[in-house]
Design a protein around this motif. Structure first.
Motif, PDB file in Angstrom:
ATOM      1  N   THR A   1       0.907  -1.016   0.037  1.00  0.00           N
ATOM      2  CA  THR A   1       0.001   0.116   0.046  1.00  0.00           C
ATOM      3  C   THR A   1       0.844   1.088  -0.084  1.00  0.00           C
ATOM      4  O   THR A   1       0.437   2.289  -0.707  1.00  0.00           O
TER       5      THR A   1
ATOM      6  N   MET B   1     -12.825  -9.014  -6.243  1.00  0.00           N
ATOM      7  CA  MET B   1     -11.765  -8.125  -5.249  1.00  0.00           C
ATOM      8  C   MET B   1     -10.888  -7.452  -6.580  1.00  0.00           C
ATOM      9  O   MET B   1     -10.306  -6.602  -5.312  1.00  0.00           O
TER      10      MET B   1
ATOM     11  N   THR C   1      -4.312  -4.751  -5.703  1.00  0.00           N
ATOM     12  CA  THR C   1      -4.658  -5.868  -6.275  1.00  0.00           C
ATOM     13  C   THR C   1      -3.410  -6.973  -6.832  1.00  0.00           C
ATOM     14  O   THR C   1      -2.470  -6.461  -5.921  1.00  0.00           O
TER      15      THR C   1
ATOM     16  N   TRP D   1      -8.297  -4.544   2.160  1.00  0.00           N
ATOM     17  CA  TRP D   1      -6.428  -4.567   2.460  1.00  0.00           C
ATOM     18  C   TRP D   1      -7.003  -4.213   0.349  1.00  0.00           C
ATOM     19  O   TRP D   1      -8.747  -4.619  -0.348  1.00  0.00           O
ATOM     20  N   GLU D   2      -6.895  -2.889  -0.139  1.00  0.00           N
ATOM     21  CA  GLU D   2      -7.105  -1.929  -1.007  1.00  0.00           C
ATOM     22  C   GLU D   2      -5.976  -2.560  -1.721  1.00  0.00           C
ATOM     23  O   GLU D   2      -5.613  -1.176  -1.410  1.00  0.00           O
TER      24      GLU D   2
ATOM     25  N   SER E   1      -9.960  -9.158   1.905  1.00  0.00           N
ATOM     26  CA  SER E   1     -10.593  -7.987   1.809  1.00  0.00           C
ATOM     27  C   SER E   1     -10.881  -7.420   2.726  1.00  0.00           C
ATOM     28  O   SER E   1     -11.919  -6.477   2.676  1.00  0.00           O
TER      29      SER E   1
END
Length: 170
Positions: free
Chosen positions: A120, A166, A147, A144-145, A142
C-alpha cells in the motif's frame, strides 16, 4: 499470442549452471517478459539483480510464508529499499501456507499484513501464495485495497467470483 511468465524463480540455485541458456530458450519459445519472484530478502536481492541484467525480466520482492519468521522491521526496510528499483513490479511472494506450516500461523498472518501495508505504501500490486489457507487469505485481503495475482490458487469455483470481484488475477 503474447506470453509473459508471471511467476518464475530463475535465480534459484538449480539454474546456476545454465541460467542464461534457460532464459534464452524462454525468449526463443516466444516469451516476451518474465517476472522473477523474491521469497526472502536474499532472493529478492537476486531477483532485482537479475531484472537489472535483462531488459525483459522484472522482479518482485517479498517474504514467502515459509520464511515468515524472518520478517522483522529491518527486513521490511530492506524490502522497501529494494522495491524502489524501477524493475520491481510487485510485493511478493507473500501470503499464507497452512499445508506445510514451516512458520507458525500467527507469524505468517502478521508477516502477510505487514507486507500488504508495504505494498500500500509503495502503491504496488502483490503476488499471493495461498495454500490450504483460503479462508484466512480472503479475510485478510477483504480488508486491503489493492490488486495482484493469487498464485497457487486452489480454493475452487466457490471462491473464484469473490477473488475476481476483489480485483485479483489467478
Amino acid at each position: 499470442m503474447v506470453l509473459i511468465d508471471s511467476h518464475a524463480h530463475v535465480n534459484f540455485p538449480q539454474f546456476n549452471k545454465d541460467r542464461a541458456a534457460v532464459i534464452e530458450r524462454a525468449w526463443d519459445a516466444g516469451l516476451i517478459g518474465l517476472v522473477n519472484i523474491g521469497t526472502n530478502v536474499s532472493t529478492s536481492r537476486e531477483s532485482v539483480a537479475l531484472a537489472q541484467k535483462y531488459d525483459s525480466i522484472y522482479a518482485t520482492v517479498g517474504i514467502h510464508p515459509h520464511d515468515a519468521e524472518s520478517s522483522t522491521p529491518q527486513t521490511l526496510g530492506e524490502l522497501r529499499a529494494l522495491a524502489r528499483n524501477d524493475k520491481v513490479v510487485a510485493i511478493g511472494e507473500i501470503g499464507l501456507d497452512y499445508y506445510r506450516d514451516y512458520s507458525p500461523r500467527p507469524v505468517q498472518r502478521e508477516a502477510f499484513r505487514d507486507q500488504l501495508a508495504l505494498a500500500t505504501e509503495l502503491r504496488l500490486p502483490i503476488v499471493v501464495h495461498s495454500r490450504d489457507a483460503h479462508e484466512d487469505v480472503l479475510a485478510i485481503l477483504s480488508d486491503w485495497e489493492g490488486t495482484g495475482v493469487l498464485h497457487t490458487y486452489a480454493a475452487g469455483l466457490e471462491h473464484l467470483d469473490q477473488v475476481i470481484e476483489m480485483g485479483f488475477f489467478i
